[in-house]
Design an enzyme around this catalytic site. Structure first.
Site, mmCIF file in Angstrom:
data_model
loop_
_atom_site.group_PDB
_atom_site.id
_atom_site.type_symbol
_atom_site.label_atom_id
_atom_site.label_comp_id
_atom_site.label_asym_id
_atom_site.label_seq_id
_atom_site.Cartn_x
_atom_site.Cartn_y
_atom_site.Cartn_z
ATOM 1 N N ARG A 1 0.840 -1.205 0.000
ATOM 2 C CA ARG A 1 0.000 0.000 0.000
ATOM 3 C C ARG A 1 0.877 1.258 0.000
ATOM 4 N NH1 ARG A 1 -2.342 -3.755 3.537
ATOM 5 N NH2 ARG A 1 -4.515 -4.256 3.158
ATOM 6 N N ARG B 1 -12.273 -8.948 8.110
ATOM 7 C CA ARG B 1 -11.439 -10.048 7.587
ATOM 8 C C ARG B 1 -10.981 -10.967 8.716
ATOM 9 N NH1 ARG B 1 -8.279 -6.212 3.178
ATOM 10 N NH2 ARG B 1 -9.765 -6.572 1.493
ATOM 11 N N HIS C 1 -2.806 0.275 8.935
ATOM 12 C CA HIS C 1 -3.496 -0.521 7.904
ATOM 13 C C HIS C 1 -2.460 -0.971 6.867
ATOM 14 C CE1 HIS C 1 -6.591 -1.876 5.217
ATOM 15 N NE2 HIS C 1 -6.254 -1.005 4.279
HETATM 16 P P1 NAI Z 1 -10.110 2.208 -8.874
HETATM 17 O O1 NAI Z 1 -8.957 2.414 -9.779
HETATM 18 O O2 NAI Z 1 -11.125 1.175 -9.222
HETATM 19 O O3 NAI Z 1 -10.887 3.591 -8.661
HETATM 20 C C1 NAI Z 1 -10.252 4.791 -8.373
HETATM 21 C C2 NAI Z 1 -11.036 5.892 -9.076
HETATM 22 O O4 NAI Z 1 -10.506 7.152 -8.673
HETATM 23 C C3 NAI Z 1 -10.943 5.826 -10.607
HETATM 24 O O5 NAI Z 1 -12.244 5.741 -11.170
HETATM 25 C C4 NAI Z 1 -10.264 7.143 -10.976
HETATM 26 O O6 NAI Z 1 -10.719 7.692 -12.205
HETATM 27 C C5 NAI Z 1 -10.636 8.014 -9.787
HETATM 28 N N1 NAI Z 1 -9.758 9.182 -9.624
HETATM 29 C C6 NAI Z 1 -8.413 9.263 -9.750
HETATM 30 N N2 NAI Z 1 -8.002 10.522 -9.523
HETATM 31 C C7 NAI Z 1 -9.102 11.255 -9.225
HETATM 32 C C8 NAI Z 1 -9.319 12.608 -8.879
HETATM 33 N N3 NAI Z 1 -8.310 13.475 -8.784
HETATM 34 N N4 NAI Z 1 -10.574 13.001 -8.659
HETATM 35 C C9 NAI Z 1 -11.622 12.152 -8.761
HETATM 36 N N5 NAI Z 1 -11.470 10.841 -9.069
HETATM 37 C C10 NAI Z 1 -10.228 10.407 -9.310
HETATM 38 O O7 NAI Z 1 -9.490 1.901 -7.418
HETATM 39 P P2 NAI Z 1 -10.239 1.221 -6.176
HETATM 40 O O8 NAI Z 1 -10.035 -0.233 -6.230
HETATM 41 O O9 NAI Z 1 -11.601 1.776 -6.069
HETATM 42 O O10 NAI Z 1 -9.342 1.775 -4.963
HETATM 43 C C11 NAI Z 1 -9.355 3.145 -4.619
HETATM 44 C C12 NAI Z 1 -8.367 3.443 -3.512
HETATM 45 O O11 NAI Z 1 -8.812 2.831 -2.303
HETATM 46 C C13 NAI Z 1 -6.952 2.885 -3.744
HETATM 47 O O12 NAI Z 1 -5.990 3.811 -3.290
HETATM 48 C C14 NAI Z 1 -6.927 1.633 -2.905
HETATM 49 O O13 NAI Z 1 -5.623 1.255 -2.532
HETATM 50 C C15 NAI Z 1 -7.753 2.077 -1.734
HETATM 51 N N6 NAI Z 1 -8.316 1.018 -0.912
HETATM 52 C C16 NAI Z 1 -8.299 1.204 0.427
HETATM 53 C C17 NAI Z 1 -8.850 0.290 1.289
HETATM 54 C C18 NAI Z 1 -8.839 0.540 2.765
HETATM 55 O O14 NAI Z 1 -9.161 -0.368 3.539
HETATM 56 N N7 NAI Z 1 -8.484 1.728 3.214
HETATM 57 C C19 NAI Z 1 -9.446 -0.954 0.766
HETATM 58 C C20 NAI Z 1 -9.446 -1.046 -0.673
HETATM 59 C C21 NAI Z 1 -8.893 -0.085 -1.475
#
Ligand code: NAI
Length: 308
Positions: free
Chosen positions: A88, A151, A175
């Site tokens: 991460r 989990r 995390h």
């Molecule tokens: P994804 O790639 O499916 O979606 C991310 C979205 O953000 C994309 O649609 C993209 O176009 C959009 N985006 C990028 N820059 C942007 C901006 N400046 N303004 C608006 N939208 C923007 O990724 P996913 O799988 O949804 O993951 C998102 C984030 O969440 C990642 O950083 C991932 O590591 C994190 N994550 C965190 C978790 C946690 O427990 N904290 C669990 C799962 C994911």
């Protein structure tokens, strides 16, 4: 309640879907930078409304923060996710810039909103939001522990061959694969400590499987998971919407609690309409305290990579 979700990707869309299905919010706005993407996700989700029996109005927008104005809660999922083999922490370069600008834009239109940070490395992104926005600490909440605890319960139920609804347990600390601390000692099956049922060796495996929970799914899916992250966020938003005072481990800014300062890391808190109501102090053993300190060192090392 009006909720804005920034990022219409895997986690953002799942989060919108669970919030809608739970039917406690009047309005969900999904915003993405990718032209038409949030609009498409919102329309697809709205076409499930008559099938899933919800009245939440979901709209999608491309980068127009005016439409997010007066949101009660904003969830930040924008940024890049992990690919197999990545940590991460490796996401920091790109995601820090995104999270900083997104949080500033959100606050311009919803100055009183509560921010839930999901983008990784989540503890560091949450700290960044504290440092760059300066809003009160109760209104900045990092989501990680709620997912990691789910989990943990899944792995405990598996080891016990028990229904998950029988299990209670919590994960605190950073995390990250190495930093999270599944609190085995305090986990229970219907109020009986799980240590009464499982060997030390089996419990160590439960903890190890929990810690690599995200990496395991990233290996299987080719990108990081979304259903459980979305569901975890939706439960936190629901606790805020209903002012339920429910307890979750979240990444919260610490000022002396757990002998830590100037760091955002996973600790138990209660959530209500003001966001974080209080940090809950639990008595840790010496070994758990050591793990918490080690986890904090790793989070601070990642925080050190921020250009603040
Ligand atoms: P994804 O790639 O499916 O979606 C991310 C979205 O953000 C994309 O649609 C993209 O176009 C959009 N985006 C990028 N820059 C942007 C901006 N400046 N303004 C608006 N939208 C923007 O990724 P996913 O799988 O949804 O993951 C998102 C984030 O969440 C990642 O950083 C991932 O590591 C994190 N994550 C965190 C978790 C946690 O427990 N904290 C669990 C799962 C994911």
């Amino acid at each position: 309640m009006k909720v804005t979700i920034v990022g219409a990707g895997a986690v953002g869309a799942s989060c919108a879907e669970y919030i809608a299905i739970k039917n406690f919010a009047e309005e969900v706005v999904i915003l993405d930078i990718k032209e038409g993407f949030a609009e498409g996700k919102a329309m697809d989700l709205m076409q499930t409304a008559s099938l899933n029996y919800f009245d939440t109005q979901i709209t999608g927008i491309t980068n127009d923060y005016g439409k997010t104005s007066n949101s009660d809660v904003c969830v930040i999922t924008s940024g890049i996710p992990r690919k197999p083999g990545m940590t991460r922490e490796e996401l920091i370069g790109i995601n820090a810039g995104i999270v900083k600008s997104v949080s500033a834009n959100l606050l311009e239109h919803s100055p009183n909103t509560i921010l839930i940070v999901v983008s990784n490395p989540m503890d560091t992104m949450t700290y960044l939001v504290h440092k760059t926005t300066g809003i009160p600490k109760n209104r900045i909440i990092g989501m990680g522990g709620a997912l990691d605890s789910a989990r943990f319960k899944y792995r405990l139920a598996e080891a016990l061959s028990a229904p998950i609804s029988d299990i209670d347990g919590m994960v605190i600390g950073g995390h990250s694969d190495k930093g999270m601390i599944p609190l085995i000692r305090l986990a229970t099956r219907n109020s009986v400590p799980v240590t009464a049922f499982l060997s030390e060796e089996r419990l160590e495996k439960v903890a190890a499987d929990t810690k690599v929970g995200g990496a395991t799914l990233t290996g299987l899916l080719g990108t990081s998971a979304w259903y459980a992250p979305g569901a975890a966020v939706s439960e936190m938003v629901k606790a805020i919407a209903l002012d339920s005072h429910k307890m979750f481990p979240v990444s919260a800014l610490l000022e002396g609690e757990y002998d830590l300062n100037d760091i955002s890391i996973g600790v138990p808190v209660t959530l209500g309409k003001i966001g974080i109501e209080k940090i809950v102090k639990i008595n840790l053993t010496e070994s758990e305290k050591t793990k918490m300190q080690e986890s904090a060192v790793a989070v601070k090392k990642t925080n050190g990579l921020l250009a603040l």
